[in-house]
Design a protein around this motif. Structure first.
Motif: not given
Ligand SMILES: Nc1ncnc2c1ncn2[C@@H]1O[C@H](COP(=O)(O)OP(=O)(O)OP(=O)(O)O)[C@@H](O)[C@H]1O
Ligand SMILES: [Mg+2]
Lengths: 273, 333
Positions: B294-305, B283-290, B15-19
Motif C-alpha cells: 500500500f505504502a511503497v508498492g506504487p513507488l516501485v511499480g507494485g508486486a511487492t507482495e 499476523l506480522i507477515i500478513g499486515v506487513g506485506e499489505k 492484512g490481519l485477516m490474510a495473516g
C-alpha cells in the motif's frame, strides 16, 4: 551364602524378600560385531534391591535397556511373573508397571518439575477423548487424584521448593531426583535406576541412598540399580550381579562378590584372555 | 480524517485477516516439526489434497474414475448424488486421518532415528506422490469449492463504519471480505481448540511430551507411533481448513499447494517450534506485506507482495535466528 528358597529369603538386615518377579534367561545382545551382553542369566526377587555393577562398557545399561524394552536381545528370554515375555516396546513395558531412569537423564526440559512428574502419571489416565470432553466431572476427579499423587511424591523426595521451576534450570543432582519422582509417580512394581548417583557430591549421594531405601521400604518397590560407587552398592543392595565385557562374572550378596577373585581381577584391570 | 490513515487502516485489517490464514498454514508445519523433527514439505499439497477430496465428495465424483474407465472400459464419473458440505467435511476428515495413518505406517515408521535431511527428502517424495494421487483420484481440472461460506464485501460493515471518515467524502466505510472474516473467526477457534487440546487432554499431554523428548516419552509409557499418527491427523485437519478457505476464495487447483510458500517466512519469523510464534509471525507477515504494498508498492511499480515477506523474514533471521519466541542460543565453549 544366602539361604534362598523358591518363596524368597531373609536379608542380612532381616527384611523378607519374596519370589522371583523377573528372570533373565541366557540373554545375548549384539550391536553389529560388538557383543554387549553374552549369555547372561539372573533373577530379580520381589522386594529386593538388586545391583548391577561392572567396569565401563561392561553392558550394564544394555541389560537395563533389555529389561525396559528399549533393546531387544538376539537370544534368550525375559520372564516376568513366571511367564516368558513376548518382544515388547518400551511403552508396553511401562504399562506393565516397570518404570525407569536413564544414565544421561531424560527429562522434559521444556516443562516445569510438576509437569514432568504429572507426565509420569499419563499411563494412569483414562484415554478416551469422548469421556474427557463430555464427562467433565470424571476427568476433573481424575486430574485431582493425579495431582495429589504427584504432590505426594514431590513431598516424599523433598523437592517442593522447585515444583514450578523449569527443569532446564536445575543443577544435575536435582534433575536426577526429578527423574526419580517421575518414575515413582507411576507407582511401579519394578523400578530400574541407571546410575542414580552419578555426578553427585557426597551429600547428594547420601540423600539419594536414603530415598532409594525409603522407596523400597515404604512402597515395597522392587529395585534394580546400576551403580559405580562401591560403598553405595555395599550399603544399599541385597544382591549384586557383576558384569565384565558383557559376561556375568559374579552374583551374590555384596560380601560374596567383594571376595570373589574374578570380580577383584576385573576391577583391578587384570588382562583378559 | 485523512485518506491515508483511513485506507491504511483498511489495509491493516485486510492484512490481519490474510495473516491468520498464513498462521494457520504455518501451524501445520510447527505441529509436525515439534513432535517429530520432520519439516513437512508436503503440508501445502496436503491442503490441496484435502480441498480436492472435499470437492470430489461433495459433487459425488467417483474417485480414480479415469483409472477405472481405462482399465475396465467403463464410462463412470459421478455417483449421481450430492453430499451436503458438513457431512462431506466430516468424511474428508476421516480421509485425512487415514492418510496420516498410512504415512506413518508405511513411510516414517521405517525412518525413525534417521537424519533430518533424510526425513525432509521423504516429505518431498510424499508431496509429489500425494499430488499425483490427488490428480488421479479427482482429476486435475480447476474446481470451484462452495461450502456455503458467504463471499463478497460486507455491506453491513461498510455502512456502519462510514461515520469513521468524519466527513471525509472519499471514504465509504471499511471494505472487508466476508470470506476473510469467516476464515479469521474459524482459524481463531481452531487455534484455541488446539491449545485446549494440548493442555488438558491425555493425548495432548502425550503430544507435548513427545515433542520435548522421545526417550523420556517412551519411558513413561507413551506410544510414539500413535502420537505421530495423531499429529499428522491434526496437521491434516489444519490443512483441510486452510484448503477450504483458500479454495473457496481462489478455486481448487495446483496453485493452492503453493500456500506453503507463504508459510515459510512465517516460520522463519516465528521459529519452527513455537505455536504462538506461528500465530504472531503470520499476523506480522500478513499486515506487513499489505501495508508495504500500500505504502511503497506504487513507488516501485507494485508486486511487492511476492518478495516482501521473504526479505522481512531474512532481515529478522539475521538479528534473531531463534525466532520471535525462541530462547537465545548461546554456544557453550
Ligand atoms: N545403541 C548402541 N549401539 C551400538 N553399541 C552400543 C549401543 N549401546 C551400547 N553399545 C555398546 O555395548 C557395550 C556396552 O555398553 P553399555 O552402555 O551397556 O555399558 P555400561 O556397562 O552401561 O557402561 P558405563 O558404565 O560406561 O555406562 C559398549 O561396547 C557399547 O559401546
Ligand atoms: Mg551405562
Amino acid at each position: 551364602m544366602l539361604d534362598q528358597t523358591e518363596d524368597g529369603y531373609i536379608t542380612v538386615d532381616g527384611r523378607k524378600i519374596g519370589g522371583v518377579v523377573m528372570e533373565m534367561k541366557n540373554i545375548t545382545l549384539r550391536f553389529g560385531g560388538v557383543v554387549a551382553i553374552k549369555d547372561i542369566s539372573f533373577d530379580i526377587r520381589e522386594g529386593e534391591i538388586r545391583a548391577i555393577i561392572g567396569p565401563n562398557g561392561a553392558g550394564k545399561s544394555s541389560m537395563l535397556n533389555v529389561i525396559s524394552g528399549f533393546y531387544n536381545p538376539q537370544e534368550g528370554e525375559v520372564w516376568y511373573h513366571g511367564k516368558p515375555r513376548p518382544r515388547m516396546k518400551p511403552f508396553q513395558v511401562a504399562q506393565q508397571g516397570i518404570a525407569r531412569t536413564f544414565q544421561n537423564i531424560a527429562l522434559f526440559e521444556g516443562m516445569s518439575v510438576l509437569d514432568n512428574v504429572m507426565t509420569g502419571r499419563l499411563n494412569k489416565m483414562d484415554g478416551s477423548l469422548w469421556k474427557q470432553a463430555i464427562w467433565k466431572g470424571a476427568a476433573e476427579r481424575e486430574e485431582v487424584e493425579n495431582r495429589e499423587k504427584a504432590e505426594q511424591i514431590i513431598d516424599f523426595l523433598e523437592i517442593q521448593a522447585i515444583r514450578k521451576t523449569p527443569v532446564s534450570r536445575l543443577p544435575y543432582g536435582l534433575k536426577k531426583r526429578v527423574e526419580l519422582a517421575r518414575a515413582l509417580v507411576a507407582e511401579p512394581k519394578l523400578l530400574l535406576l541407571d546410575e542414580p548417583m552419578a555426578g553427585m557430591n557426597v551429600e547428594e549421594k547420601e540423600d539419594m541412598s536414603r530415598f532409594i531405601l525409603d522407596v523400597n521400604d515404604e512402597f515395597g518397590t522392587t529395585i534394580a540399580l546400576i551403580e559405580h560407587d562401591m560403598g553405595v552398592v555395599m550399603d544399599l543392595s541385597d544382591r549384586v550381579v557383576v558384569m565384565d565385557y558383557g559376561k556375568k562374572i559374579g552374583d551374590g550378596t555384596p560380601d560374596e562378590v567383594r571376595n570373589n577373585q574374578e570380580v577383584i581381577d576385573a576391577y583391578l584391570g587384570v588382562a583378559h584372555d | 480524517m485523512p485518506d491515508a490513515l483511513l485506507f491504511g487502516t483498511e489495509v491493516f485489517l485486510n492484512g490481519l485477516m490474510a495473516g491468520v490464514l498464513y498462521a494457520l498454514v504455518a501451524l501445520g508445519f510447527v505441529l509436525i516439526y515439534k513432535a517429530s523433527g520432520i519439516f513437512n514439505y508436503a503440508q501445502g499439497v496436503m491442503a490441496l489434497f484435502a480441498a480436492m477430496t472435499l470437492h470430489g465428495i461433495m459433487v459425488g465424483q467417483v474417485p480414480f474414475a479415469h483409472l477405472i474407465n481405462a482399465t475396465f472400459g467403463t464410462h463412470i464419473h459421478h455417483f449421481g448424488w450430492e453430499i451436503p458440505a458438513l457431512l462431506a467435511i466430516v468424511l474428508t476428515v476421516i480421509v485425512m486421518i487415514l492418510l496420516a495413518w498410512l504415512v506413518q505406517r508405511y513411510v516414517f515408521r521405517h525412518l525413525v532415528g534417521q537424519e533430518p535431511i533424510i526425513l525432509f527428502m521423504a516429505t518431498i517424495g510424499l508431496a509429489y506422490f500425494l499430488e499425483g494421487v490427488a490428480d488421479l483420484m479427482w482429476g486435475s481440472d480447476i474446481k470451484t469449492l462452495d461450502v456455503g461460506i458467504p463471499q463478497g464485501g460486507s455491506f453491513w460493515i461498510e455502512e456502519n463504519t462510514q461515520w469513521m471518515g468524519m466527513g471525509n467524502e472519499n471514504f465509504y466505510g471499511f471494505f472487508l471480505d466476508k470470506l476473510d472474516l469467516v476464515a479469521t473467526v474459524i482459524a481463531a477457534i481452531l487455534v484455541v481448540a488446539l491449545v485446549l487440546f494440548s493442555q488438558y487432554t491425555k493425548q495432548g499431554r502425550a503430544m507435548r511430551a513427545v515433542a520435548d523428548d522421545h526417550q523420556a516419552a517412551l519411558s513413561v509409557g507413551i506410544r510414539l507411533n500413535s502420537i505421530w499418527v495423531l499429529v499428522w491427523s491434526v496437521a491434516g485437519f489444519v490443512a483441510l481448513v486452510a484448503g477450504i478457505m483458500w479454495g473457496s476464495k481462489s478455486g481448487v487447483q495446483f496453485s493452492l499447494s503453493l500456500i506453503a510458500l507463504k508459510a515459510l517466512p512465517v516460520l522463519m519469523l516465528g521459529g519452527f517450534t513455537s505455536i504462538p510464534g506461528a500465530i504472531v509471525g503470520g499476523l506480522i507477515i500478513g499486515v506487513g506485506e499489505k501495508l508495504f504494498e500500500f505504502a511503497v508498492g506504487p513507488l516501485v511499480g507494485g508486486a511487492t507482495e511476492n518478495w516482501f515477506a521473504y526479505v522481512l523474514a531474512l532481515i529478522f533471521l539475521v538479528f534473531r535466528p531463534q525466532g520471535l519466541f525462541g530462547e537465545k542460543i548461546i554456544e557453550r565453549v
